[in-house]
Motif scaffolding. Structure first.
Motif, PDB file in Angstrom:
ATOM      1  N   HIS A 221       0.840  -1.213   0.000  1.00 51.99           N
ATOM      2  CA  HIS A 221       0.000   0.000   0.000  1.00 51.99           C
ATOM      3  C   HIS A 221       0.874   1.261   0.000  1.00 51.99           C
ATOM      4  O   HIS A 221       0.455   2.316  -0.467  1.00 51.99           O
ATOM      5  CB  HIS A 221      -0.958  -0.008   1.195  1.00 51.99           C
ATOM      6  N   SER A 222       2.105   1.148   0.499  1.00 51.12           N
ATOM      7  CA  SER A 222       3.020   2.297   0.455  1.00 51.12           C
ATOM      8  C   SER A 222       3.340   2.691  -0.997  1.00 51.12           C
ATOM      9  O   SER A 222       3.633   3.862  -1.266  1.00 51.12           O
ATOM     10  CB  SER A 222       4.334   1.974   1.177  1.00 51.12           C
TER      11      SER A 222
ATOM     12  N   HIS B 240       0.390   4.879  -1.849  1.00 54.21           N
ATOM     13  CA  HIS B 240       0.490   6.167  -1.122  1.00 54.21           C
ATOM     14  C   HIS B 240       1.492   7.082  -1.841  1.00 54.21           C
ATOM     15  O   HIS B 240       1.243   8.264  -2.019  1.00 54.21           O
ATOM     16  CB  HIS B 240       1.038   5.963   0.296  1.00 54.21           C
TER      17      HIS B 240
ATOM     18  N   CYS C 186       8.712  -6.642   2.705  1.00 50.50           N
ATOM     19  CA  CYS C 186       8.181  -5.465   3.416  1.00 50.50           C
ATOM     20  C   CYS C 186       7.101  -5.889   4.410  1.00 50.50           C
ATOM     21  O   CYS C 186       7.273  -5.728   5.605  1.00 50.50           O
ATOM     22  CB  CYS C 186       7.673  -4.390   2.467  1.00 50.50           C
TER      23      CYS C 186
ATOM     24  N   LEU D 185      -6.973  -6.336   8.112  1.00 46.19           N
ATOM     25  CA  LEU D 185      -6.491  -7.596   7.527  1.00 46.19           C
ATOM     26  C   LEU D 185      -6.171  -7.381   6.047  1.00 46.19           C
ATOM     27  O   LEU D 185      -6.911  -7.777   5.157  1.00 46.19           O
ATOM     28  CB  LEU D 185      -7.526  -8.713   7.718  1.00 46.19           C
TER      29      LEU D 185
ATOM     30  N   GLY E 248      -2.332  -6.732   3.442  1.00 46.22           N
ATOM     31  CA  GLY E 248      -1.028  -7.355   3.210  1.00 46.22           C
ATOM     32  C   GLY E 248      -0.220  -7.467   4.494  1.00 46.22           C
ATOM     33  O   GLY E 248       0.298  -8.540   4.846  1.00 46.22           O
ATOM     34  N   LEU E 249      -0.090  -6.344   5.219  1.00 44.45           N
ATOM     35  CA  LEU E 249       0.664  -6.377   6.477  1.00 44.45           C
ATOM     36  C   LEU E 249      -0.087  -7.197   7.525  1.00 44.45           C
ATOM     37  O   LEU E 249       0.492  -8.062   8.194  1.00 44.45           O
ATOM     38  CB  LEU E 249       0.889  -4.948   7.013  1.00 44.45           C
TER      39      LEU E 249
ATOM     40  N   SER F 157     -11.490  -6.060  12.234  1.00 37.91           N
ATOM     41  CA  SER F 157     -11.618  -5.721  10.828  1.00 37.91           C
ATOM     42  C   SER F 157     -12.888  -4.942  10.559  1.00 37.91           C
ATOM     43  O   SER F 157     -13.881  -5.078  11.285  1.00 37.91           O
ATOM     44  CB  SER F 157     -11.625  -7.039  10.036  1.00 37.91           C
ATOM     45  N   THR F 158     -12.852  -4.150   9.479  1.00 34.65           N
ATOM     46  CA  THR F 158     -14.083  -3.480   9.035  1.00 34.65           C
ATOM     47  C   THR F 158     -14.863  -4.377   8.066  1.00 34.65           C
ATOM     48  O   THR F 158     -15.945  -4.006   7.631  1.00 34.65           O
ATOM     49  CB  THR F 158     -13.761  -2.154   8.301  1.00 34.65           C
ATOM     50  N   SER F 159     -14.289  -5.518   7.695  1.00 31.72           N
ATOM     51  CA  SER F 159     -14.872  -6.379   6.648  1.00 31.72           C
ATOM     52  C   SER F 159     -15.362  -7.709   7.228  1.00 31.72           C
ATOM     53  O   SER F 159     -14.578  -8.654   7.368  1.00 31.72           O
ATOM     54  CB  SER F 159     -13.816  -6.678   5.576  1.00 31.72           C
TER      55      SER F 159
ATOM     56  N   LYS G 250     -14.252 -11.194   5.967  1.00 34.00           N
ATOM     57  CA  LYS G 250     -12.903 -11.757   6.156  1.00 34.00           C
ATOM     58  C   LYS G 250     -12.809 -12.734   7.334  1.00 34.00           C
ATOM     59  O   LYS G 250     -11.728 -13.252   7.631  1.00 34.00           O
ATOM     60  CB  LYS G 250     -11.872 -10.629   6.326  1.00 34.00           C
TER      61      LYS G 250
ATOM     62  N   VAL H  83       1.994   0.516  12.643  1.00 39.55           N
ATOM     63  CA  VAL H  83       2.783   0.400  11.404  1.00 39.55           C
ATOM     64  C   VAL H  83       2.061   1.051  10.215  1.00 39.55           C
ATOM     65  O   VAL H  83       2.697   1.458   9.258  1.00 39.55           O
ATOM     66  CB  VAL H  83       3.160  -1.069  11.074  1.00 39.55           C
TER      67      VAL H  83
ATOM     68  N   LEU I  23       0.297   3.745   7.837  1.00 39.49           N
ATOM     69  CA  LEU I  23       0.741   5.121   7.597  1.00 39.49           C
ATOM     70  C   LEU I  23      -0.266   5.952   6.804  1.00 39.49           C
ATOM     71  O   LEU I  23       0.008   6.375   5.681  1.00 39.49           O
ATOM     72  CB  LEU I  23       2.079   5.088   6.832  1.00 39.49           C
TER      73      LEU I  23
ATOM     74  N   SER J  59       6.809   1.675  14.455  1.00 41.43           N
ATOM     75  CA  SER J  59       7.882   0.793  13.991  1.00 41.43           C
ATOM     76  C   SER J  59       7.983   0.877  12.468  1.00 41.43           C
ATOM     77  O   SER J  59       6.969   0.853  11.778  1.00 41.43           O
ATOM     78  CB  SER J  59       7.592  -0.646  14.428  1.00 41.43           C
TER      79      SER J  59
ATOM     80  N   ILE K 263       9.745  -0.858   9.153  1.00 38.54           N
ATOM     81  CA  ILE K 263      10.334  -2.097   8.601  1.00 38.54           C
ATOM     82  C   ILE K 263      11.189  -2.832   9.640  1.00 38.54           C
ATOM     83  O   ILE K 263      10.729  -3.099  10.743  1.00 38.54           O
ATOM     84  CB  ILE K 263      11.046  -1.860   7.251  1.00 38.54           C
TER      85      ILE K 263
ATOM     86  N   ARG L  22      -2.091 -10.288  -0.751  1.00 38.91           N
ATOM     87  CA  ARG L  22      -1.091  -9.424  -1.349  1.00 38.91           C
ATOM     88  C   ARG L  22      -1.038  -9.682  -2.846  1.00 38.91           C
ATOM     89  O   ARG L  22      -0.897 -10.835  -3.277  1.00 38.91           O
ATOM     90  CB  ARG L  22       0.288  -9.762  -0.740  1.00 38.91           C
TER      91      ARG L  22
HETATM   92  P1  NAP Z   1      -3.576  -3.043   2.556  1.00 38.63           P
HETATM   93  O1  NAP Z   1      -3.190  -4.379   2.065  1.00 38.63           O
HETATM   94  O2  NAP Z   1      -4.339  -2.121   1.684  1.00 38.63           O
HETATM   95  O3  NAP Z   1      -4.370  -3.277   3.942  1.00 38.63           O
HETATM   96  C1  NAP Z   1      -4.903  -2.226   4.686  1.00 38.63           C
HETATM   97  C2  NAP Z   1      -6.106  -2.718   5.491  1.00 38.63           C
HETATM   98  O4  NAP Z   1      -6.575  -1.633   6.284  1.00 38.63           O
HETATM   99  C3  NAP Z   1      -7.309  -3.123   4.664  1.00 38.63           C
HETATM  100  O5  NAP Z   1      -7.248  -4.433   4.195  1.00 38.63           O
HETATM  101  C4  NAP Z   1      -8.448  -2.929   5.643  1.00 38.63           C
HETATM  102  O6  NAP Z   1      -8.583  -4.096   6.477  1.00 38.63           O
HETATM  103  C5  NAP Z   1      -7.962  -1.798   6.535  1.00 38.63           C
HETATM  104  N1  NAP Z   1      -8.658  -0.553   6.179  1.00 38.63           N
HETATM  105  C6  NAP Z   1      -8.711   0.051   4.976  1.00 38.63           C
HETATM  106  N2  NAP Z   1      -9.436   1.171   5.040  1.00 38.63           N
HETATM  107  C7  NAP Z   1      -9.856   1.281   6.324  1.00 38.63           C
HETATM  108  C8  NAP Z   1     -10.636   2.238   7.038  1.00 38.63           C
HETATM  109  N3  NAP Z   1     -11.154   3.308   6.419  1.00 38.63           N
HETATM  110  N4  NAP Z   1     -10.856   2.039   8.366  1.00 38.63           N
HETATM  111  C9  NAP Z   1     -10.355   0.960   8.990  1.00 38.63           C
HETATM  112  N5  NAP Z   1      -9.608   0.013   8.360  1.00 38.63           N
HETATM  113  C10 NAP Z   1      -9.370   0.183   7.053  1.00 38.63           C
HETATM  114  O7  NAP Z   1      -2.276  -2.212   3.010  1.00 38.63           O
HETATM  115  P2  NAP Z   1      -0.823  -2.758   3.489  1.00 38.63           P
HETATM  116  O8  NAP Z   1       0.055  -2.907   2.312  1.00 38.63           O
HETATM  117  O9  NAP Z   1      -1.016  -3.872   4.425  1.00 38.63           O
HETATM  118  O10 NAP Z   1      -0.285  -1.471   4.288  1.00 38.63           O
HETATM  119  C11 NAP Z   1      -0.938  -1.017   5.457  1.00 38.63           C
HETATM  120  C12 NAP Z   1      -0.342   0.308   5.895  1.00 38.63           C
HETATM  121  O11 NAP Z   1       0.978   0.091   6.395  1.00 38.63           O
HETATM  122  C13 NAP Z   1      -0.188   1.331   4.771  1.00 38.63           C
HETATM  123  O12 NAP Z   1      -0.523   2.622   5.271  1.00 38.63           O
HETATM  124  C14 NAP Z   1       1.288   1.268   4.426  1.00 38.63           C
HETATM  125  O13 NAP Z   1       1.795   2.444   3.850  1.00 38.63           O
HETATM  126  C15 NAP Z   1       1.879   1.017   5.789  1.00 38.63           C
HETATM  127  N6  NAP Z   1       3.237   0.428   5.798  1.00 38.63           N
HETATM  128  C16 NAP Z   1       4.072   0.786   6.801  1.00 38.63           C
HETATM  129  C17 NAP Z   1       5.341   0.240   6.898  1.00 38.63           C
HETATM  130  C18 NAP Z   1       6.244   0.584   8.049  1.00 38.63           C
HETATM  131  O14 NAP Z   1       7.463   0.398   7.944  1.00 38.63           O
HETATM  132  N7  NAP Z   1       5.695   1.039   9.160  1.00 38.63           N
HETATM  133  C19 NAP Z   1       5.755  -0.684   5.931  1.00 38.63           C
HETATM  134  C20 NAP Z   1       4.865  -1.056   4.938  1.00 38.63           C
HETATM  135  C21 NAP Z   1       3.611  -0.497   4.873  1.00 38.63           C
HETATM  136  P3  NAP Z   1     -10.020  -4.646   6.958  1.00 38.63           P
HETATM  137  O15 NAP Z   1     -10.781  -4.952   5.694  1.00 38.63           O
HETATM  138  O16 NAP Z   1      -9.664  -5.844   7.742  1.00 38.63           O
HETATM  139  O17 NAP Z   1     -10.656  -3.578   7.783  1.00 38.63           O
END
Ligand code: NAP
Ligand code: ZN
Ligand code: ZN
Length: 349
Positions: free
Chosen positions: A42-43, A46, A159, A184, A186-187, A206-208, A211, A268, A270, A292, A294, A339
């Motif tokens: 998702h990054s 973004h 990642c 729920l 990728g992360l 989860s909001t879904s 799942k 984690v 963002l 945190s 990575i 993913r």
């Molecule tokens: P992703 O696959 O799109 O998963 C995000 C999940 O967030 C969705 O599946 C959904 O889960 C939930 N969500 C989405 N919209 C929402 C809302 N409005 N309210 C509540 N929950 C919601 O994304 P990802 O790749 O796992 O990445 C997740 C985040 O981590 C991103 O912001 C990314 O940039 C960040 N990230 C951070 C790091 C780090 O080093 N800290 C590294 C990588 C990524 P449900 O359907 O279960 O609700």
């Protein structure tokens, strides 16, 4: 210079489109990798859409990279031609600051060098990511990947894997602890797999509602729909640790309230906007919020070795490079299990 094919974001509005550019010539400490697969984080979305500000275009996203080593520089000692290798979110750092010295290069005092949307430390080369046919990276920032695992499903470990493994380890998650995983995606799905493998009792928040079955299949004991206020109330003060992997803007207080004494909210996710936090929720039960980013190279290798030993990989849906824009739209809707991974062979057609 090494010519490569890629897909790039040319600006924050338009769909990603084909792009050709040159990688730097192989330096004496460099490893040249023919990329087989690249996960879609998702990054990537973004940054392609400039949701965090400061994006540089054209941008080739992708930091969940796996493939084969096809050449090594004269001074490379840790890799040889034919090795299976990976590159994650970081391709360089200063190497001498206190954090680099402690294997915490991701917190380099000068700032780590991202795999894309960043300048290399020579100050002139633009770092470009894994939506491309090859990458050239200093061996210090390249990981060994076991041939025991399905390579496509290993890519997201670079990642999504390390980003969830590292904070769960840091929080000391172990047998019997009550761990919540929020979001729920990728992360989140990797967070569930790791927390389960460390022996915790895991609840997916989860909001879904759709799942739930997947959450149980991933090893979660409980499933909580976060829009159900009554159900949420029952878990007030319940968890030792909650991993927040939500990509969209949200209120932290809702999850803080679910933490027990000394409970930790591990952030984690963002989102682009600053969250709301109630100080009253924070002081109750002496809770804390921990961020945190990575993990360091040493810990990333440890995580990959752990996954090879325990047979842990991501649940992936394969796409061709040409499908990336549709994949972004589906990711925004939470419509991915869990993913997307790009088959880079599709880029060569
Ligand atoms: P992703 O696959 O799109 O998963 C995000 C999940 O967030 C969705 O599946 C959904 O889960 C939930 N969500 C989405 N919209 C929402 C809302 N409005 N309210 C509540 N929950 C919601 O994304 P990802 O790749 O796992 O990445 C997740 C985040 O981590 C991103 O912001 C990314 O940039 C960040 N990230 C951070 C790091 C780090 O080093 N800290 C590294 C990588 C990524 P449900 O359907 O279960 O609700
Ligand atoms: Zn990522
Ligand atoms: Zn440093």
């Amino acid at each position: 210079m090494i010519p490569v094919k890629a897909y790039a974001a040319y600006n924050e509005k338009d769909p990603l489109a084909p792009f050709e550019f040159k990688r730097r010539a192989l330096g004496e400490n460099d490893v040249q990798i023919e990329i087989a697969y690249c996960g879609v984080c998702h990054s990537d979305l973004h940054q392609a859409r400039n949701e965090w500000g400061g994006s540089m275009y054209p941008m080739v996203p992708g930091h969940e990279i796996v493939g084969k080593v096809i050449a090594v520089g004269a001074k490379v000692t840790n890799f040889k031609v034919g090795d299976t290798a990976g590159v994650g979110v970081m391709v360089d750092s200063c190497r001498v600051c206190k954090n680099c010295q402690r294997d915490l290069e991701q917190y380099c005092v000068e700032g780590m060098t991202g795999t894309y949307n960043a300048m290399e430390r020579d100050g002139k080369t633009v770092a470009q990511g894994g939506y491309s046919t090859q990458i050239v990276t200093d061996e210090k920032y390249v990981l060994h990947v076991s041939d025991k695992l399905d390579l496509k499903a290993v890519a997201p470990l670079l990642c999504a894997g390390i980003t969830t493994y590292s904070p769960l380890r840091y929080a000391g998650v172990t047998k019997g602890m009550k761990v919540g995983v929020v979001g729920l995606g990728g992360l989140g799905h990797m967070g569930v797999k790791f927390a389960v493998s460390f022996g915790a009792e895991v609840t997916v928040l989860s909001t879904s509602p759709s799942k739930e079955a997947d959450a149980k299949k991933l090893g979660a004991t409980n499933f909580l729909v976060t829009t159900d206020a009554e159900a949420m109330k029952k878990y007030n003060g319940y968890f030792d640790v909650i991993l927040d992997a939500i990509s969209a803007n949200h209120d932290y207080t809702k999850y803080l309230d679910l933490l027990d004494i000394d409970g930790k909210l591990l952030v984690v996710g963002l989102p682009s906007e600053d969250p709301k936090v109630s100080p009253f929720s924070l002081i109750t039960n002496r809770r804390s919020i921990t961020g945190s980013m990575i993990g360091g190279i040493k810990e990333t290798q440890e995580m990959l070795d752990y996954c090879a030993e325990k047979n842990i990989v991501a649940d992936v849906e394969m796409i061709n490079m040409q499908d990336i824009n549709n994949a972004y739209e589906r990711m925004l809707k939470g419509d991915v299990k869990y993913r997307f991974v790009i088959d880079i062979a599709s880029l060569k057609k």
